[in-house]
Structures are given as structure tokens and as C-alpha cells.
Design a protein around this motif. Structure first.
Motif, PDB file in Angstrom:
ATOM      1  N   UNK B 106       0.847  -1.190   0.000  1.00  0.00           N
ATOM      2  CA  UNK B 106       0.000   0.000   0.000  1.00  0.00           C
ATOM      3  C   UNK B 106       0.885   1.244   0.000  1.00  0.00           C
ATOM      4  N   UNK B 116      -1.426   5.429  12.092  1.00  0.00           N
ATOM      5  CA  UNK B 116      -1.285   4.213  12.881  1.00  0.00           C
ATOM      6  C   UNK B 116      -0.282   3.226  12.318  1.00  0.00           C
ATOM      7  N   UNK B 117       0.476   3.630  11.298  1.00  0.00           N
ATOM      8  CA  UNK B 117       1.415   2.702  10.645  1.00  0.00           C
ATOM      9  C   UNK B 117       2.488   2.193  11.604  1.00  0.00           C
ATOM     10  N   UNK B 136      -6.251  -5.426   9.362  1.00  0.00           N
ATOM     11  CA  UNK B 136      -6.640  -4.200   8.643  1.00  0.00           C
ATOM     12  C   UNK B 136      -6.842  -3.082   9.652  1.00  0.00           C
ATOM     13  N   UNK B 137      -6.548  -1.859   9.237  1.00  0.00           N
ATOM     14  CA  UNK B 137      -6.601  -0.717  10.154  1.00  0.00           C
ATOM     15  C   UNK B 137      -8.047  -0.335  10.449  1.00  0.00           C
ATOM     16  N   UNK B 305      -8.924   0.218   4.868  1.00  0.00           N
ATOM     17  CA  UNK B 305      -8.201  -0.392   5.998  1.00  0.00           C
ATOM     18  C   UNK B 305      -6.680  -0.291   5.851  1.00  0.00           C
ATOM     19  N   UNK B 306      -6.212   0.609   4.974  1.00  0.00           N
ATOM     20  CA  UNK B 306      -4.801   0.646   4.620  1.00  0.00           C
ATOM     21  C   UNK B 306      -3.904   1.341   5.641  1.00  0.00           C
ATOM     22  N   UNK B 307      -2.649   0.925   5.654  1.00  0.00           N
ATOM     23  CA  UNK B 307      -1.636   1.587   6.486  1.00  0.00           C
ATOM     24  C   UNK B 307      -0.997   2.755   5.751  1.00  0.00           C
ATOM     25  N   UNK B 308      -1.344   2.946   4.505  1.00  0.00           N
ATOM     26  CA  UNK B 308      -0.779   4.025   3.717  1.00  0.00           C
ATOM     27  C   UNK B 308      -1.393   3.994   2.338  1.00  0.00           C
TER      28      UNK B 308
END
Lengths: 317, 317, 317, 317
Positions: B106, B116-117, B136-137, B305-308
Motif C-alpha cells: 500500500x 497508525x502505521x 486491517x486498520x 483499511x490501509x496503512x498508507x
């Protein structure tokens, strides 16, 4: 296929911009967006309020994609549970991390098409041979468009609201005269070189479940006529942005040909297509304050050799 | 790990913005970017010239990625040869198409990190539990940042040119006082709430092959001090953009802790990190005309729901 | 969920093999397959004719997958057209190559489930905690099964032909007494430790389009009773192979519970499930020559930390 | 490239099996494996002990792959933590599940090559045009091989142990005379139509870290001579299985041509190549009990249009 049923026949008299910006051009009508258009775009900003037009990508329920494609997917690679299970170890100092992977079509979610994405008669935009798509786009791919960006003045045409509907119906069509009427009713002018945002409500209908993608899928949208193509040409529209999956009605009603405007506008005129934009929030806001123009700034992911790239356009009123 | 070697110990006295924008906030210091900042960003435009800052993604040679990740990849799904071989058939009317697939982190290419990464002490930005990264975030992912966009006035600080080098050396560091000195030399002011672009020349060195990623990889970049963190806090920097893979020097030289500013600036202050930007072309232009500020507009892919998310920022002078 | 509707309640009196092969066992009933079973399997070969039981994977039309999964996909990386386009270059001497990429569930196509693939009450096969699935299988994954292989005597029970149908109907069920009756009619004996192949015709019906996967999907297959579980236990069945996507009828008709045999046979007894086998060609041959037993040899892909692995079983008559 | 440096020149006098099994043949030398060979394979079983020869796939550290490829990867889709986080919900009755996704080359891990995987002079095995690789293998792909399976008598030739080394050195070569000498020393006979397993120790050296893949990578292995090709032809070897990434030494030492045996044995004779097998455990066992022959049963994943397929061969002594 008889000769009269071909795009070549249908578009024999239609305008073309091939060669207009040189034999090596790969960005087509984006050439219309010069510093003057950036300036007029900035001048359209009056409230300094920002909207983003990208839909979520790789959603758990499965993104809406054109028939023949499949949804993007999201995979966690590292998360807290993975650290607890011993698959990952904290960095010196104690930092941990979540990481994730995405796979999907280059044209996942809201996206720009490259000018070479579609063609007929073995020839892409500007005359490039169709074989230049083999194994990756060596001509007319998304990279030059991504490197350039799409920046200028934009106008939202809310066809769905104009027709008093949450969304246009399956196979419902409109043309440039409808755009002009709608603009008039909205009190906004489509000026030459405007980035055109056209709302059908279709992506909203897909997301709400009111419409689904299945056999006989037929989107509403702009429909072909020679006059419409000439209007796009004369107005020097650089970029067409809609909230449908393919920016035009799926089949030309009279002939049954498919995606005719991809041929007439994208392949022949070099108009950059931006598909599957999220226009419902912007449109509701425009309906409330009656400001339908603004500054538009979009730049797709620069996918190497790509036929398109995901984009999350910004609209500033 | 002794207590004195932990981020918790190191940052015990450092400022935090947790709770500042409510218990549900997920965009952190982007809250600083209000209409006023959009306005001052637009006011910085004087030439109406546009730059894009995204690197190519899924390149044939393999993208440069932080150790532990792997490069994004590009796959053709449909091309002219596939039509000739009978895997695909023309649409009614004759249209053919090229289509392609991309897989990668991502955070592929130039990208924004979600707040939140990264974390320590089992707690993300704003106090969310680390378990909210599982599968997932569910908190502090990239979606709210993508929905908001990053828009405002920006300043380029060209540290590499300031130090008379094509690129900073491995493990070479600098801090906020260097940024200020460089800004002064460039004749530009880092105002409160400026989007900060810092050029190290590092991505250029990786792309040219002058530097490689391997064992003992140690990027140049900003390095931790309490004063630096306080300066970012007081200046209300909303977003830090650099041309390195992780926006800071890899190891804090004194303690050996890793990616300390991800903890101090991102997790604690909510500063949005944008990594691996392409700044060389912009910097050369700024060196020529001495205009180092401009309007910045960036909006990453809205990965569910991505970290980036990948981003191709636009900078307008 | 009331207590009486739980698997824990339903299976309170059902047999379990946890601990039977030690606290570290990860292959369950495959332990029954010793050298003696290899020998009896070889002894069943009388004609030296070979059948493979794997379905094609990553088919252009999209593989049939259990609801919630998505089909495997095949991407060309290098082909002749890519060489002609200059993306690839011949090796010294002139060799060129085609190369390709596949993505899909570890359980793509015909596949073996790992014993830890499904569970209830937070506990996997042999008592391992459900948290050992986090971020990858650390216990009861497919690796030990792949390292062992599934080799022995096998019997095909052709339930569809026995009931005079090309395929069983949606939600049609049968149990161990039906298997025994069918075996008797076929003139073959289900001996202890036989690898059980059960044909429903369902995969054939999916492939022909006679059946589709959609809302309310309900496969035909074996259905739960305490007697059936005890029969599998007493017969020491090591491996159950069927031509349906989940090896059992989707819902237990009386209670509406889902995939009950995954709990009763796989989680509790350690029976290895092999799903989506292609049995139609073998079955037609067996119907013709009346030999329903043979040697079975299968070994799934050894996916690291995997919940399952693709397999292309070999059956020799 | 001068004419004398081409494979066409080098192999001008070498034997070919094109047309031998008809104009439509896609399995080549597997045609040698008839019922008689299955029978002699079964007759070789004396101890009823089973070995699997597949390496783990999608390992966390990254699988070993031939330069130009990239490692397979494993992604968890569902695990216990995902259920706890609310991304997944238990089935009626309470069953939960772990599910996972794998992406990698069709030739990931231990694998069979399709006969059309490599070619020169624009022509594949049996005379098929190279264009039949475009967009997916329409001729000489892995499907017919997977549908057939590879079953027969096999002999292990342990070259590394024969030369008293844990693994052969970089670029170390041997030929058919060495195979015969080694067989004699081992007390086993390479009979016509034997499936040939040749151990170099190389995969073991890669897995232990004793060897790495990098610039100038040069595997040990069989090396080309006209006599060697004629020996394979006369012996009617159906399948060559080794524990190296490409089954032969990377460069032909005299001419510098690359992967010459892929041309001479695979493209011209139709010998099926099985690469990257795990032979160390089997070899240690054979050294102990002096039984070097056995029954071999392998069937790769049936990848639609694939250039190869993963396989986990079974060897029974």
C-alpha cells in the motif's frame, strides 16, 4: 461485422487531434491546460473548501468494477497480532509496525485511463501501433499523464439532480446539449478548456446496492453523436470525469457499438478519461451553495508502462 | 532491552497531541490545514507552473523499497498480442483494449503513511490500541487522510544543495536548525503550518545507482532531539515530505534506536509522513528562479483499511 | 446463539483424536497411513493406468470458489510479444522464454486443507490455540501434511451414479450408510484406513454451468450424525476426497449449522480434507471396468505457514 | 551474434523428437511412460517408505529464485485476530477459519517446466510458433503434463556425495558419463525410460546460506555435449529432476551460451524438466541403505495456460 457497423465507418467524418501536438505526444488534450488554465482554476476558488473525489479501494465487500475485471484486494502483511505470534520483531527502541499489500487493476477505484488504453484499426492515439501495448505500454501509457498532472478550472454538471433523480437509470443517455442546459439551470458556464465533471449518480447507486453489475450491464451516460464529438473538440475539453465505470453509456443505442466515446474522444481527440469518481458529496454541497465551479487538481499513480492509474482528485471551491 | 533504551524513556518529556482534536481523530496535524492555509497556499502561486512529485511505480528494474518490503510489480492482462492470440475478442464496433494489474505494498512508490502505521507501547496515535491494526486498520488508517487531502502552502528545503552535494551521504544527519539555516540561505520562510518538503537527494542517488539498498542500510535525514520535536510541535507542521524512503535517518546515532521520528512526530504529534517523493526536478527549478514556496496538493489512494497509500503530489509555483 | 445451537453442544458426545499421536502432532489421521497402507495401496494396482484428479487453476472464465473467496488469476510476465517489444532480451546463444505469475488462495483449485484451517471454541486440532493462526499458521498448517504426503489404498464411491444422476441436487445429502450401500453395489469394499473418494458430480455441474455459485449456495454432500462421525473414527479414514467445494453439505439440515463435518472430522478426528477433486473421468472409467479401488498418491504444495495447498492427486488402477 | 554462437548452429547435428508423437503432442518424452513403466516403478518399491521432494514455498525469508524472478509471497486473509477485530464473523454453529493467499511465479518452488517454456529460432517444442506463448500458453503449456502426471521408475544419482562434497561448487559441471560412473559406484542401474534424479547439493547450499544468488550467478550442473544429448535420446529419459534452479550449469563453458540443455533436451527432445527438488533427505537415506531406485509419482498444479506448475513429487522406496 459489416463495414457499416465499425467504428472506422461511424467516425469517418469525426475530428481527430492526431499530430496536433507532435508525433511524440502522449498526453493529448492535457496540452490545453497551460499556465493560463491553472490561473483561471485558482481564480475559481472562493471559499477555500476542499473535496476529494476518490472512492475507497480494495474494500472488504469487493469494489465495483467493469465486467471482465475483478476487484482490488487488500492483505495485511504485518499487524500487532503478527508481532505477538513471533512473525515480526520490534525494531531497536521498540517500534512496531503494520504493513499491507494491495493488488488490483492499474485502473482500480477512481482512475485515469491512458490515451492508449483503447483503440480500433490497430492504431492508438496519435497513430501509435497497437503492438506498442504488448507486454506493457511503450507509447501513450499513463506515465506522461501522471508526470504532467491534471490541473485547471472545473465545472460540475449534475445531470442526475437536473433530472430530479438520485441516479440516472440503466442505459439512460444524454449529450452535450443536455450538459449545456444543465449548466444553464445550475447558473454556471462551461468555458473552453474546462475540466468536465459529470454526475450521473451511478457510482452512488452501485455503492448503495440500488444497482448491481451483472449480465446485460448497461451504464447510463453520454452518448455518441458527431455533434457531441465536435463540441468536445471545439470546447477543447481536456479531461472528462464522471461517476460511472466507463464515462459513457455502455452501448451506442442505435448501432449497439460499445464504448464509442472511448474511440471518438479518447483515441481520436486525446481527451483524458477519469472514471468512477465520487461526486455525490461535492454535488450535494454545490446544490446547497450554488457554486458549481472550482479548482481541480488530480495526478494518478505513475504506473510504469501502465494503461491507467488510480487517482484521488481534489476539488477546491 | 533496558528501560533507558526504549522509545518510552527517550520520549518521556516530548510533546504529544493525543486528544487535541478529540478522541476519534485520525488525521492529526492535518487539522492545522484549514481554509486559511488553503488560501495562503494559493497565494504562494506566482508563476502557475506545475510539478508532480511521484516516482514511477512497478518499474521493470524493481522499485526501491525499505528493507523488508519487496517491489511493486506490473502485469499485462490484455494487450494487442493477446487479441491476436484469441485470448480476447474485440467489442461490438471493433474496440480493443490493453489492461493491466499491479501488486505492491500500500506504501508503494511515493506514499503517505497512515498515523497508525507505526507505534510503541502497544498504542497508536491518539491512544488507539495496537490491536486495532489486526487484519486491517480499524483506527488511524489512511482512509480519513485520503478523504481529507493535504492542501496548503509548502516550502522546499534543499539540504543537499545547501551542503553542496548531489545527495547527502549515508547516515548524514541534520535537524531543525539546519532547516532554518537552509531556508534563510534560500531566502524563504518556513511559516507556521507550512507543508515541509525536505530534499536529501537520496532517491535520486538510489535511482542513479550511486547508492544501493543492502545490509546495514542507513539513510541520511532528520535526526531526533527533544528540541526538534518541540519545534515541529510549535510550528504546527502538518505534513513532512522527503525524498528518502523513511523521512528520517534510519538510526538515532546516540542510542541506535530505529525510526525515532516516526514515534516522536507521527505517533505522538500526528504529523503526516510522505515518503520517497521526487524532488530533484522541482529543486533544480527552485535553484534557478529562487522561488522555494508554492501551493501543495496531495491526496493518497484511499486504500480501505490501509496503512498508507500511493500519492503523486502536485506542487504549483 | 443459544448453547444448544453450538458445535460444542452438538459434538459433546462425538469422538476426538486429540493427543492420540502426541501433543505436537499436526497430521492427524495421516498417521494411519503406514508402510502397510502403502503396500496395500500398491497391491490394488492391477492395470497400471494413471488418472490425475486436479482441476485447472486460474482459468480465464474464473475458477469456482467457495463464497467469500475469489478466483485465482494467471498473468503472463514474459512472452514472445514481450521480446519483440523490447521488454525482454534473448540470452547468450539465443534462448527466449515465457514466464508467468499466479495469485490465488492457498486453497486454489483441488486442494488439501490444513488441520488448523477451521475451528470452534478458540481451539484447533489437537488443542492448539486459535491464536496460532495469527499472521500465518504456526501450528497445524499444511507444511507437515505436504512433507508427509498422502499415499495408500483408495476407494471411489460414486454417489451420483449410484443415484442415477449426473450430479446430486442442491442440498442433497447422504451418510456413511449410503457410502456402504453404494460400495456394495459397486462391488468394492471400504477397508479400514482407505482413502475415501466420494463423487457427487458437483464440480462437473459447476464446470458445465448446470449449477452456479450465488446467494443461498448449498452444496450436496455428506451430512452430520454422531453415527457417521463414529464410523469415520472406527474405520480410521485418513483422508476424505470429494468433488465439491467443501467436502460436505453446506448446512446441517436440522440445525442450520454450517460445515459441521469440518468440526467433527477435521478439527476433532484429524481427517485430512481434499476438496474440489475432478472425479468424473475416473468415475466413468470405473463404471466401465468395475474396478473402483486403486493406489492414491497426493502431496499438496508446501505453502509456508499455509492453511492449505493446491494438489493434483494421482490415482492408479 | 555471429552464426557460430547460436543455439541453432550448436545443435545443428543434435537429435530432435519433433513430430515423433504427432503434430499435436504437448507432453514429449512423457510418452515413454506407459503402463509398463508404471509397473516397473511399482516393482522398485521394496520398503514402502515415502519421501516428498518439494521445498517450502513462500517462505518468510524469501524463496530462492532464478535471477530475474522474485519470490512467492504468502498473505493471511483471515485469522483468529481478524475475527476478534470484527473483520470476520463466525459461521452458524460457531465455526471460524483461517484463510490465506499466495502469489508467485507459476514455477514457484519445486516445479515442472512446460515444454514451451523456452525456445530459440521462434519455434517451441514440436514446431509450435513462439507466438503461441503470447498472453498465455496455447500450445505446449503445463496443462497436458499436469493432466498426464509423471509416474514411473526413478533413480537417484547423488553427484555431490559421489564427489565427496556437501554440494558441487559454482560452475562445476558433469555429464552423462559421470552419471553412469556415479550410478555404478552406487550399485544402481539407469535403465531406459528411468526418471532421472540428480543431486548437486545446490538447493541445500542455498537454503543453508553457503551459496547465494547474485551477480554472476552460475549454478553447477550437467553441461552440454552432443554425446550427452544423444545419450538422453537413446536412453529415452522422460523427465530430468535436479536440486538446482535450472537443472543444468548456467553457462556452457566453451561458448558462454546460456541454458543450452533447455534447448537441446527440453525444446528438441521433449524431456520434462523438474527443477529445485529437495533431494538431501532422500539422498542421505539412500546412502544409508544403498537403495537408490524407487517409484516416482509427481503431478504439477494444472495452471491454465501456464508455463509451468509447482509440484511436490513423491518417491517411494
Amino acid at each position: 461485422m459489416s463495414d457499416t457497423e465499425t467504428l472506422a465507418h461511424l467516425l469517418a467524418e469525426a475530428p481527430s487531434n492526431w499530430g496536433r501536438w507532435g508525433a511524440d505526444d502522449e498526453i493529448g488534450a492535457l496540452n490545453y491546460l497551460t499556465g493560463a488554465e491553472v490561473k483561471s482554476g485558482l481564480a475559481a476558488v472562493r471559499q477555500h473548501r476542499t473535496f476529494t473525489l476518490g472512492v475507497p479501494v480494495a474494500t472488504p465487500a469487493g469494489d465495483h468494477v467493469f465486467p471482465g475485471r475483478w476487484p482490488a484486494r487488500h492483505y495485511m502483511v504485518a499487524d500487532k497480532a503478527g508481532f505477538e505470534a513471533g512473525h515480526w520483531h520490534p525494531m531497536p527502541g521498540g517500534l512496531e509496525f503494520a504493513d499491507d499489500y494491495v493488488s488490483g487493476f492499474a485502473q482500480a477505484g477512481t482512475h485515469c485511463d491512458a490515451l492508449g488504453h483503447m483503440w480500433f484499426d490497430d492504431t492508438l492515439w496519435n497513430g501509435y501501433p497497437a503492438a506498442s501495448t504488448n507486454g506493457g505500454m511503450t507509447r501513450a501509457g499513463i506515465e506522461p499523464i501522471a508526470a504532467r498532472g491534471v490541473v485547471g478550472r472545473s465545472v460540475l454538471i449534475d445531470m442526475a439532480r437536473f433530472r430530479g433523480k438520485p441516479a440516472l437509470a440503466r442505459a439512460e443517455t444524454f449529450d452535450h446539449r443536455d450538459l449545456l442546459e444543465c449548466a444553464r439551470a445550475q447558473g454556471v458556464e462551461i468555458q473552453p478548456r474546462s475540466i468536465l465533471l459529470v454526475r450521473t449518480g451511478w457510482v452512488g447507486a452501485l455503492r448503495s446496492g440500488a444497482e448491481t453489475i451483472g449480465d446485460g450491464y448497461w451504464e447510463p451516460g453520454l452518448t455518441f453523436s458527431l455533434d457531441l464529438v465536435r463540441w468536445f473538440d471545439e470546447m477543447q475539453i481536456p479531461c472528462l470525469v464522471t461517476d460511472s465505470l466507463a464515462n459513457e453509456t455502455t452501448y451506442e443505442p442505435r448501432t449497439g457499438m460499445m464504448l464509442v466515446l472511448h474511440a471518438a474522444l479518447m483515441r481520436n481527440l486525446g481527451v483524458v478519461f477519469t472514471e468512477m469518481a465520487w461526486l455525490d458529496d461535492l454535488a450535494a454541497d454545490c446544490a446547497a451553495d450554488r457554486q458549481y465551479d472550482g479548482f481541480y487538481c488530480a495526478s494518478p499513480t505513475r504506473v510504469s508502462k501502465g494503461t491507467g492509474g488510480s487517482v484521488n482528485p481534489v476539488f477546491i471551491k
